[in-house]
Write a protein that holds these residues in place. Structure first.
Motif, short mmCIF file in Angstrom:
data_model
loop_
_atom_site.label_atom_id
_atom_site.label_comp_id
_atom_site.label_asym_id
_atom_site.label_seq_id
_atom_site.Cartn_x
_atom_site.Cartn_y
_atom_site.Cartn_z
N ASP A 194 -8.86 6.07 11.51
CA ASP A 194 -8.06 4.83 11.49
C ASP A 194 -7.71 4.32 12.89
O ASP A 194 -7.04 3.29 13.01
N ARG A 211 -6.30 -1.63 4.04
CA ARG A 211 -6.06 -0.90 2.80
C ARG A 211 -5.52 -1.85 1.73
O ARG A 211 -4.50 -2.50 1.94
N ASP A 243 -7.91 11.84 10.00
CA ASP A 243 -7.64 10.50 9.50
C ASP A 243 -7.22 9.55 10.63
O ASP A 243 -7.61 8.38 10.66
N GLU A 271 -4.73 -2.27 8.56
CA GLU A 271 -5.80 -1.27 8.70
C GLU A 271 -6.89 -1.44 7.64
O GLU A 271 -7.86 -0.69 7.63
#
Ligand code: FPP
Ligand code: MG
Length: 301
Positions: free
Chosen positions: A77, A220, A73, A218
């Protein structure tokens, strides 16, 4: 030292033993820098299944899969920090972070094959869901969305699935019927992730171990932002949308003011309490798990 702390130490030690079998000083060095994190899933497993000859191995497997998913992840990211330290991808580059994740994942599955096949299936299924969730999350990060059902669907895959496997797997180890623990894990995982998303907008970086407001930066669309959007007038909605993946200090200060003015934190807490309640209802009477779950969900509030 209390029993849980002692057991967590044993799990951390077992992970080190598993990694030593990889026979790579490089792997051991990077793994030591990654650390163990809060070992949340192990705490739930220990509350469900306090004793079993394969308990430590099962917890070690789950923690290694959790670490593998975070290593990958952080590459996806492009994260700089993990567990309050520089992330592995930041220090050693993406190639090493991906391969270290693969080693954690493969070694965990090697050990998993020694457990009951029903447990292995549960864990394998959860990794499929984790990855499916990550794909949905990457897609959702293109543009800001305000769909709560979509948000819950993503966090159910990305955050709740490994908790489901942990809790249902622990129930199987204990000889308990897994269904209630499955329901508990799903609802607890969702509640926990919403709490995490709330903390992202309410806590400073010293508490978070990563920069504050990183979710929106990021890309989200988390529940606090979705609920805020619903409270804003069209002009402000456009202003919020413009901050998505593009927020400077001034924009973040504006967001923080809006969160306060529209009482978003208490609204988010209502959602957390709903899922926490569903989780606790499912395992009503299992006092040790109720206690651990409540203490984990009440952090910082
Ligand atoms: C963190 O999300 C990410 C996850 C919980 C799951 C990631 C899953 C994969 C990369 C699938 C691959 C799985 C394996 C086992 C190899 P986040 O970015 O919302 O949270 P963060 O702030 O902690 O980074
Ligand atoms: Mg991330």
């Amino acid at each position: 030292m209390d029993r849980t702390t002692l057991m967590l130490e044993k799990i951390a030690h077992r992970i080190q033993e598993f990694l030593a079998q990889v026979q790579s000083a490089e792997v051991e060095r990077m793994a030591a820098l990654l650390g163990q994190g809060k070992m949340l899933r192990s705490k739930l497993i220990l509350a469900i299944c306090p004793n079993h000859p394969q308990l430590i191995d099962f917890c070690a497997v789950i923690e290694m899969i959790q670490s593998a998913s975070l290593l990958h992840d952080d590459v996806i990211d492009n994260a700089q920090t993990r567990r309050a330290q520089a992330s592995i991808n930041h220090t050693f580059g993406n190639q090493n972070a991906i391969m270290l994740g693969d080693i954690f994942y493969a070694k965990a599955f090697f050990e998993l094959t020694k457990l009951d096949s029903q447990i292995a299936q549960l864990v394998a299924h959860s990794v499929m869901e984790l990855s499916r969730g990550e794909i949905k999350d990457v897609r959702a990060s293109d543009t800001f969305h305000t769909d709560i059902t979509r948000y819950i669907d993503i966090i159910q895959d990305k955050s709740a699935s490994l908790m489901v496997a942990s809790c249902a797997g622990a129930a199987l180890l204990s000889g308990l019927k897994p269904q209630a623990y499955h329901t508990f894990g799903r609802n607890f995982g969702i509640a926990f992730q919403i709490m995490d998303d709330l903390l992202d907008i309410t806590q400073p970086k010293e508490v978070l171990g990563k920069p504050a407001f990183s979710d929106f930066k990021e890309g989200r669309s988390t529940l606090p932002y979705i609920l805020l959007y619903q409270e804003l007038d069209p002009l402000e909605q456009a202003q919020l949308q413009a901050c998505f993946k593009n927020a400077d200090e001034q924009a973040l200060t504006w967001c923080a003011q809006q969160f306060k003015a529209h009482h978003i934190a208490p609204k988010v807490l209502e959602h957390i309490h709903h899922y926490a309640h569903c989780a606790l209802e499912a395992i009503k009477g299992h006092a040790s798990l109720e206690k651990v779950a409540s203490s984990l969900i009440e952090r910082e509030f």
